[in-house]
Design a protein around this motif. Structure first.
Motif, PDB file in Angstrom:
ATOM      1  N   ALA A  39      49.770  56.367  34.550  1.00  0.00           N
ATOM      2  CA  ALA A  39      50.300  55.042  34.896  1.00  0.00           C
ATOM      3  C   ALA A  39      50.581  54.935  36.394  1.00  0.00           C
ATOM      4  O   ALA A  39      50.287  53.907  37.016  1.00  0.00           O
ATOM      5  N   ILE A  40      51.141  55.990  36.986  1.00  0.00           N
ATOM      6  CA  ILE A  40      51.427  55.970  38.431  1.00  0.00           C
ATOM      7  C   ILE A  40      50.131  55.900  39.234  1.00  0.00           C
ATOM      8  O   ILE A  40      50.003  55.087  40.157  1.00  0.00           O
ATOM      9  N   VAL A  41      49.154  56.728  38.861  1.00  0.00           N
ATOM     10  CA  VAL A  41      47.863  56.705  39.557  1.00  0.00           C
ATOM     11  C   VAL A  41      47.196  55.343  39.388  1.00  0.00           C
ATOM     12  O   VAL A  41      46.637  54.787  40.344  1.00  0.00           O
ATOM     13  N   THR A  42      47.275  54.769  38.202  1.00  0.00           N
ATOM     14  CA  THR A  42      46.687  53.452  37.952  1.00  0.00           C
ATOM     15  C   THR A  42      47.358  52.384  38.812  1.00  0.00           C
ATOM     16  O   THR A  42      46.675  51.515  39.377  1.00  0.00           O
ATOM     17  N   ALA A  43      48.680  52.441  38.933  1.00  0.00           N
ATOM     18  CA  ALA A  43      49.397  51.458  39.754  1.00  0.00           C
ATOM     19  C   ALA A  43      48.999  51.584  41.220  1.00  0.00           C
ATOM     20  O   ALA A  43      48.780  50.574  41.903  1.00  0.00           O
ATOM     21  N   VAL A  44      48.895  52.814  41.710  1.00  0.00           N
ATOM     22  CA  VAL A  44      48.502  53.022  43.114  1.00  0.00           C
ATOM     23  C   VAL A  44      47.071  52.554  43.330  1.00  0.00           C
ATOM     24  O   VAL A  44      46.778  51.846  44.303  1.00  0.00           O
ATOM     25  N   LEU A  45      46.181  52.939  42.429  1.00  0.00           N
ATOM     26  CA  LEU A  45      44.789  52.512  42.563  1.00  0.00           C
ATOM     27  C   LEU A  45      44.654  50.999  42.425  1.00  0.00           C
ATOM     28  O   LEU A  45      43.844  50.380  43.122  1.00  0.00           O
ATOM     29  N   GLY A  46      45.442  50.409  41.538  1.00  0.00           N
ATOM     30  CA  GLY A  46      45.395  48.957  41.363  1.00  0.00           C
ATOM     31  C   GLY A  46      45.882  48.213  42.590  1.00  0.00           C
ATOM     32  O   GLY A  46      45.431  47.101  42.874  1.00  0.00           O
ATOM     33  N   ALA A  47      46.810  48.819  43.342  1.00  0.00           N
ATOM     34  CA  ALA A  47      47.286  48.203  44.582  1.00  0.00           C
ATOM     35  C   ALA A  47      46.210  48.247  45.659  1.00  0.00           C
ATOM     36  O   ALA A  47      46.141  47.373  46.520  1.00  0.00           O
ATOM     37  N   VAL A  48      45.363  49.263  45.603  1.00  0.00           N
ATOM     38  CA  VAL A  48      44.291  49.398  46.580  1.00  0.00           C
ATOM     39  C   VAL A  48      43.125  48.475  46.236  1.00  0.00           C
ATOM     40  O   VAL A  48      42.605  47.763  47.086  1.00  0.00           O
ATOM     41  N   SER A  49      42.728  48.504  44.971  1.00  0.00           N
ATOM     42  CA  SER A  49      41.579  47.719  44.553  1.00  0.00           C
ATOM     43  C   SER A  49      41.681  47.426  43.063  1.00  0.00           C
ATOM     44  O   SER A  49      42.071  48.291  42.274  1.00  0.00           O
TER      45      SER A  49
END
Length: 136
Positions: A39-49
């Motif tokens: 979930a944390i990785v998804t949130a960070v990646l979602g903020a990027v793209s």
């Protein structure tokens, strides 16, 4: 981590026998840690793209599908350790009280000695880990 891997490698779809509390709760703990990490990785990646965020969601769905069967299997074996049928897991579908009842049976100590589902898993440690002196 050894308990988590033991469930995935040696008891993937094993609905027979008994699982001690330590096996069930260590599997659950590592599942939660991995899901929070995804979930944390998804949130960070979602903020990027948005596309990268979608990849994170796909990773979560794939992980959830991979651990669905072993998660159900270890829960059924945990209920067997308390002398309950695996079908008792369906009580969790009853709103509020059903989940609390299933949680209670996951927390309590298993039957001492053998029961109809097999020998006491504490009497023989399946992966060579010694039982802690405090109990499991």
């Amino acid at each position: 981590m050894e308990w988590y891997l033991d469930v995935l490698q040696n008891h993937y779809a094993d609905f027979n026998g008994r699982a001690r509390r330590k096996e069930y709760w260590m599997f659950t703990l590592f599942n939660v840690v991995i899901i929070v990490g995804i979930a944390i990785v998804t949130a960070v990646l979602g903020a990027v793209s948005e596309t990268l965020g979608l990849l994170g969601v796909i990773a979560y769905v794939l992980y959830a599908l991979v651990v669905l069967v072993p998660g159900l299997a270890v829960a059924v074996r945990r209920l067997h350790d308390t002398g309950k049928s695996g079908w008792f897991l369906l009580a969790g579908l009853v709103p509020v009280i059903g989940g609390l009842i299933v949680l209670y049976f996951m927390i309590i100590e298993g039957d001492h000695g053998p029961n109809e589902y097999g020998p006491n898993p504490k009497s023989s440690d399946p992966i060579g880990l010694s039982a802690s002196p405090i109990g499991t």
